[in-house]
Design a protein around this motif. Structure first.
Motif, PDB file in Angstrom:
ATOM      1  N   ALA A  69       0.834  -1.205   0.000  1.00 23.27           N
ATOM      2  CA  ALA A  69       0.000   0.000   0.000  1.00 23.27           C
ATOM      3  C   ALA A  69       0.871   1.258   0.000  1.00 23.27           C
ATOM      4  N   ARG A  70       1.936   1.237   0.776  1.00 25.02           N
ATOM      5  CA  ARG A  70       2.840   2.401   0.804  1.00 25.02           C
ATOM      6  C   ARG A  70       3.492   2.617  -0.559  1.00 25.02           C
ATOM      7  N   LEU A  71       3.880   1.527  -1.217  1.00 22.44           N
ATOM      8  CA  LEU A  71       4.500   1.637  -2.541  1.00 22.44           C
ATOM      9  C   LEU A  71       3.533   2.245  -3.552  1.00 22.44           C
ATOM     10  N   VAL A  72       2.283   1.769  -3.529  1.00 23.10           N
ATOM     11  CA  VAL A  72       1.273   2.311  -4.452  1.00 23.10           C
ATOM     12  C   VAL A  72       1.043   3.785  -4.166  1.00 23.10           C
ATOM     13  N   LYS A  73       0.939   4.150  -2.900  1.00 18.70           N
ATOM     14  CA  LYS A  73       0.734   5.552  -2.518  1.00 18.70           C
ATOM     15  C   LYS A  73       1.873   6.417  -3.046  1.00 18.70           C
ATOM     16  N   ASP A  74       3.083   5.860  -3.065  1.00 11.45           N
ATOM     17  CA  ASP A  74       4.253   6.606  -3.523  1.00 11.45           C
ATOM     18  C   ASP A  74       4.397   6.598  -5.045  1.00 11.45           C
ATOM     19  N   GLY A  75       3.414   6.015  -5.744  1.00  6.12           N
ATOM     20  CA  GLY A  75       3.447   6.048  -7.200  1.00  6.12           C
ATOM     21  C   GLY A  75       4.061   4.843  -7.864  1.00  6.12           C
ATOM     22  N   GLU A  76       4.321   3.784  -7.105  1.00  2.00           N
ATOM     23  CA  GLU A  76       4.960   2.592  -7.682  1.00  2.00           C
ATOM     24  C   GLU A  76       3.924   1.691  -8.359  1.00  2.00           C
TER      25      GLU A  76
ATOM     26  N   ARG B 259     -12.223 -17.753  -6.478  1.00  7.22           N
ATOM     27  CA  ARG B 259     -12.761 -16.713  -5.589  1.00  7.22           C
ATOM     28  C   ARG B 259     -11.736 -15.616  -5.353  1.00  7.22           C
ATOM     29  N   MET B 260     -12.204 -14.387  -5.396  1.00 10.91           N
ATOM     30  CA  MET B 260     -11.339 -13.247  -5.136  1.00 10.91           C
ATOM     31  C   MET B 260     -11.113 -13.086  -3.633  1.00 10.91           C
ATOM     32  N   ARG B 261      -9.855 -12.956  -3.235  1.00 12.39           N
ATOM     33  CA  ARG B 261      -9.553 -12.623  -1.835  1.00 12.39           C
ATOM     34  C   ARG B 261      -9.711 -11.109  -1.639  1.00 12.39           C
ATOM     35  N   TRP B 262      -9.683 -10.665  -0.415  1.00  9.13           N
ATOM     36  CA  TRP B 262      -9.944  -9.264  -0.115  1.00  9.13           C
ATOM     37  C   TRP B 262      -8.674  -8.411  -0.023  1.00  9.13           C
ATOM     38  N   GLY B 263      -7.513  -8.992  -0.253  1.00  6.34           N
ATOM     39  CA  GLY B 263      -6.267  -8.253  -0.085  1.00  6.34           C
ATOM     40  C   GLY B 263      -6.184  -6.998  -0.927  1.00  6.34           C
ATOM     41  N   LEU B 264      -6.596  -7.085  -2.194  1.00  3.66           N
ATOM     42  CA  LEU B 264      -6.543  -5.917  -3.079  1.00  3.66           C
ATOM     43  C   LEU B 264      -7.444  -4.809  -2.573  1.00  3.66           C
ATOM     44  N   ALA B 265      -8.650  -5.159  -2.111  1.00  2.78           N
ATOM     45  CA  ALA B 265      -9.572  -4.152  -1.577  1.00  2.78           C
ATOM     46  C   ALA B 265      -8.971  -3.458  -0.359  1.00  2.78           C
ATOM     47  N   LYS B 266      -8.357  -4.241   0.521  1.00  2.49           N
ATOM     48  CA  LYS B 266      -7.712  -3.658   1.711  1.00  2.49           C
ATOM     49  C   LYS B 266      -6.588  -2.721   1.297  1.00  2.49           C
ATOM     50  N   LEU B 267      -5.807  -3.124   0.295  1.00  3.74           N
ATOM     51  CA  LEU B 267      -4.705  -2.290  -0.190  1.00  3.74           C
ATOM     52  C   LEU B 267      -5.240  -0.963  -0.721  1.00  3.74           C
ATOM     53  N   LEU B 268      -6.302  -1.015  -1.511  1.00  3.99           N
ATOM     54  CA  LEU B 268      -6.877   0.206  -2.077  1.00  3.99           C
ATOM     55  C   LEU B 268      -7.390   1.133  -0.991  1.00  3.99           C
ATOM     56  N   CYS B 269      -8.039   0.570   0.028  1.00  3.90           N
ATOM     57  CA  CYS B 269      -8.535   1.396   1.126  1.00  3.90           C
ATOM     58  C   CYS B 269      -7.381   1.973   1.942  1.00  3.90           C
ATOM     59  N   ASP B 270      -6.312   1.215   2.118  1.00  6.37           N
ATOM     60  CA  ASP B 270      -5.151   1.729   2.847  1.00  6.37           C
ATOM     61  C   ASP B 270      -4.547   2.931   2.129  1.00  6.37           C
ATOM     62  N   VAL B 271      -4.487   2.858   0.787  1.00  2.00           N
ATOM     63  CA  VAL B 271      -3.983   3.996   0.008  1.00  2.00           C
ATOM     64  C   VAL B 271      -4.903   5.199   0.185  1.00  2.00           C
ATOM     65  N   GLU B 272      -6.212   4.951   0.118  1.00  2.00           N
ATOM     66  CA  GLU B 272      -7.198   6.030   0.277  1.00  2.00           C
ATOM     67  C   GLU B 272      -7.100   6.660   1.669  1.00  2.00           C
ATOM     68  N   LEU B 273      -6.999   5.839   2.697  1.00  2.00           N
ATOM     69  CA  LEU B 273      -6.948   6.350   4.072  1.00  2.00           C
ATOM     70  C   LEU B 273      -5.655   7.107   4.351  1.00  2.00           C
ATOM     71  N   ALA B 274      -4.592   6.757   3.611  1.00  3.55           N
ATOM     72  CA  ALA B 274      -3.307   7.439   3.795  1.00  3.55           C
ATOM     73  C   ALA B 274      -3.224   8.728   2.983  1.00  3.55           C
ATOM     74  N   GLY B 275      -4.297   9.044   2.263  1.00  2.00           N
ATOM     75  CA  GLY B 275      -4.319  10.293   1.500  1.00  2.00           C
ATOM     76  C   GLY B 275      -3.678  10.201   0.132  1.00  2.00           C
ATOM     77  N   GLY B 276      -3.445   8.982  -0.347  1.00  2.89           N
ATOM     78  CA  GLY B 276      -2.831   8.819  -1.653  1.00  2.89           C
ATOM     79  C   GLY B 276      -3.837   8.974  -2.785  1.00  2.89           C
ATOM     80  N   LYS B 277      -3.322   9.197  -3.988  1.00  2.00           N
ATOM     81  CA  LYS B 277      -4.187   9.286  -5.161  1.00  2.00           C
ATOM     82  C   LYS B 277      -4.708   7.896  -5.508  1.00  2.00           C
ATOM     83  N   THR B 278      -5.953   7.854  -5.985  1.00  2.00           N
ATOM     84  CA  THR B 278      -6.508   6.575  -6.413  1.00  2.00           C
ATOM     85  C   THR B 278      -5.645   6.013  -7.537  1.00  2.00           C
ATOM     86  N   PRO B 279      -5.091   4.821  -7.380  1.00  7.69           N
ATOM     87  CA  PRO B 279      -4.189   4.285  -8.400  1.00  7.69           C
ATOM     88  C   PRO B 279      -4.933   3.852  -9.657  1.00  7.69           C
ATOM     89  N   ASP B 280      -4.214   3.784 -10.754  1.00  8.26           N
ATOM     90  CA  ASP B 280      -4.747   3.169 -11.962  1.00  8.26           C
ATOM     91  C   ASP B 280      -4.790   1.660 -11.739  1.00  8.26           C
TER      92      ASP B 280
END
Length: 216
Positions: free
Chosen positions: A88-95, A113-134
């Motif tokens: 999540a930190r890497l994505v927030k930093d633009g990686e 079945r889809m696990r929830w890890g990606l959803a958690k990662l996206l929310c962590d980026v959002e909560l940390a104030g990062g831009k919504t990733p592509d």
């Protein structure tokens, strides 16, 4: 998406997972060699998650895979573990981070079945104030013939077909991350909704991949 993207906005690629050689084999084939060669300057080659059973069996192996930008994640360790927070930190930093949202190799080749890890990662980026990733989904077929699950060696002369989709917009859902942060039931429902959209995108691409492969 790889070489001409906005460096301030993170990139998450997602795809199906049918072989232990999907990454690095298939992903490496999609990345221009010039991009690999210039990695020390732009540092834009993907980060990925790898089960600790393979990537962190000992310190030497963990260091080796980390040099290849692979983060060791504990299978069954849940969505709130160090590797996920690092991703999540890497994505927030633009990686660029690549995710196999099923969280495992599909032995029958079907999208599971889809696990929830990606959803958690996206929310962590959002909560940390990062831009919504592509978020860029793609589906591939044929890798299970290149490296069959549970067997040694690589099969040559096999065709691998990759179908790349359009960027996936989940910003309407990630906008709800903050209000669901302290409500476990609402948070779980939000994670499920995010992953349902990812799941539908991959299944649509899977159907398109089959049509393309048959028509080629």
């Amino acid at each position: 998406a790889i070489s001409k993207r906005n460096p301030d906005r993170g990139l998450i690629t997602v795809c199906n997972h049918v072989s232990t050689f999907d990454d690095p084999g298939m992903l490496s084939a999609l990345i221009p060699w010039s991009f690999f060669a210039t990695e020390p300057w732009h540092r834009g080659v993907r980060w990925t998650l790898c089960t600790d059973e393979i990537c962190a069996k000992n310190k030497t192996r963990e260091d080796f895979f980390l040099c290849g930008k692979a983060l060791a994640i504990k299978r069954g360790g849940g969505v709130d573990q160090p590797a996920m927070r690092t991703a999540a930190r890497l994505v927030k930093d633009g990686e660029w981070v690549h995710i196999f949202p099923e969280g495992r190799v599909s032995r029958d080749g079907e999208i599971g079945r889809m696990r929830w890890g990606l959803a958690k990662l996206l929310c962590d980026v959002e909560l940390a104030g990062g831009k919504t990733p592509d978020i860029l989904p793609f589906v591939h077929s044929g890798m299970n013939q290149v490296k069959t699950y549970g067997k040694w060696g690589l099969g040559v002369g096999n065709r691998v077909h990759v179908t790349v989709g359009q960027p996936l917009d989940v910003s309407d859902l990630t906008a709800k991350c903050r209000r669901c942060e302290k409500n476990a039931k609402a948070r779980d429902a939000l994670y499920a909704s995010i992953m349902a959209r990812v799941d539908q995108s991959l299944r649509d691409l899977e159907a398109k991949n089959i049509r393309e492969r048959r028509g080629a």
